[in-house]
Design a protein around this motif. Sequence first.
Motif, PDB file in Angstrom:
ATOM      1  N   ARG A  85      -1.559  -7.757   2.122  1.00 38.77           N
ATOM      2  CA  ARG A  85      -0.734  -6.410   1.033  1.00 38.77           C
ATOM      3  C   ARG A  85       0.300  -5.568   1.893  1.00 38.77           C
ATOM      4  O   ARG A  85       0.910  -5.440   1.350  1.00 38.77           O
ATOM      5  CB  ARG A  85      -1.134  -6.823  -0.328  1.00 38.77           C
ATOM      6  N   CYS A  86      -1.288  -4.838   2.452  1.00 39.02           N
ATOM      7  CA  CYS A  86      -0.883  -3.775   3.348  1.00 39.02           C
ATOM      8  C   CYS A  86       0.470  -3.894   4.019  1.00 39.02           C
ATOM      9  O   CYS A  86       1.860  -3.118   4.160  1.00 39.02           O
ATOM     10  CB  CYS A  86      -2.102  -3.200   4.350  1.00 39.02           C
ATOM     11  N   LYS A 146      -6.075  -6.773   1.102  1.00 40.30           N
ATOM     12  CA  LYS A 146      -5.725  -5.494   1.003  1.00 40.30           C
ATOM     13  C   LYS A 146      -4.968  -5.274   2.201  1.00 40.30           C
ATOM     14  O   LYS A 146      -3.342  -5.220   2.464  1.00 40.30           O
ATOM     15  CB  LYS A 146      -6.867  -4.864   1.748  1.00 40.30           C
ATOM     16  N   GLU A 147      -6.130  -6.507   3.618  1.00 36.32           N
ATOM     17  CA  GLU A 147      -4.875  -6.273   4.559  1.00 36.32           C
ATOM     18  C   GLU A 147      -3.143  -6.566   4.768  1.00 36.32           C
ATOM     19  O   GLU A 147      -2.429  -6.771   5.307  1.00 36.32           O
ATOM     20  CB  GLU A 147      -5.702  -6.734   5.886  1.00 36.32           C
ATOM     21  N   TYR A 177       4.369  -4.728   2.136  1.00 37.97           N
ATOM     22  CA  TYR A 177       4.450  -3.136   1.885  1.00 37.97           C
ATOM     23  C   TYR A 177       5.029  -2.860   2.278  1.00 37.97           C
ATOM     24  O   TYR A 177       5.876  -2.691   2.725  1.00 37.97           O
ATOM     25  CB  TYR A 177       3.748  -2.822   0.693  1.00 37.97           C
ATOM     26  N   ASN A 234      -2.205   2.156  -3.155  1.00 37.67           N
ATOM     27  CA  ASN A 234      -2.515   1.370  -3.565  1.00 37.67           C
ATOM     28  C   ASN A 234      -3.568   0.608  -3.238  1.00 37.67           C
ATOM     29  O   ASN A 234      -4.606   0.237  -3.504  1.00 37.67           O
ATOM     30  CB  ASN A 234      -2.003   0.739  -4.975  1.00 37.67           C
ATOM     31  N   TRP A 235      -2.418  -0.469  -2.228  1.00 40.65           N
ATOM     32  CA  TRP A 235      -3.569  -1.988  -1.226  1.00 40.65           C
ATOM     33  C   TRP A 235      -3.642  -1.192  -0.241  1.00 40.65           C
ATOM     34  O   TRP A 235      -5.690  -1.461   0.081  1.00 40.65           O
ATOM     35  CB  TRP A 235      -2.265  -2.637  -0.650  1.00 40.65           C
ATOM     36  N   GLU A 236      -3.756   0.470   0.261  1.00 37.64           N
ATOM     37  CA  GLU A 236      -4.794   0.986   1.260  1.00 37.64           C
ATOM     38  C   GLU A 236      -5.580   1.155   0.184  1.00 37.64           C
ATOM     39  O   GLU A 236      -6.702   1.413   1.913  1.00 37.64           O
ATOM     40  CB  GLU A 236      -3.311   2.109   1.699  1.00 37.64           C
ATOM     41  N   ALA A 295       2.829   1.732  -4.405  1.00 38.37           N
ATOM     42  CA  ALA A 295       2.176  -0.430  -4.498  1.00 38.37           C
ATOM     43  C   ALA A 295       1.490  -0.456  -2.723  1.00 38.37           C
ATOM     44  O   ALA A 295       0.012  -0.578  -3.086  1.00 38.37           O
ATOM     45  CB  ALA A 295       2.930  -1.272  -4.518  1.00 38.37           C
ATOM     46  N   ALA A 322      -6.940   0.398  -1.955  1.00 45.26           N
ATOM     47  CA  ALA A 322      -7.853  -1.085  -2.104  1.00 45.26           C
ATOM     48  C   ALA A 322      -9.399  -1.651  -1.472  1.00 45.26           C
ATOM     49  O   ALA A 322      -8.924  -1.099  -0.768  1.00 45.26           O
ATOM     50  CB  ALA A 322      -7.275  -1.976  -3.022  1.00 45.26           C
TER      51      ALA A 322
END
Length: 83
Positions: free
Chosen positions: A57-58, A54-55, A61, A45-47, A42, A49
Amino acid sequence: MHRGVLAAIQHCPGRRRAIEELALQSESFRLLCGDLADAEAALRNWENADMPLKEERCAEYKSLVASLAAEIGEIMDARYPRE
């Protein structure tokens, strides 16, 4: 080999045999390793996106990956202490 076990080994490469042994014995440990692999996927994937969150969620995670890796390390220390 189970992808979660491989993820755990990447975080604790010097404990490969112990991780493999415990994964064979404990379904809950395998599930924890699977959670680590899922969190890493995950994060990747966010990295990659291009989305407004993005930031945020990264960061979430990365924190989750660190927490899961630490938990695996604690389990390994408890079951297989280093000398």
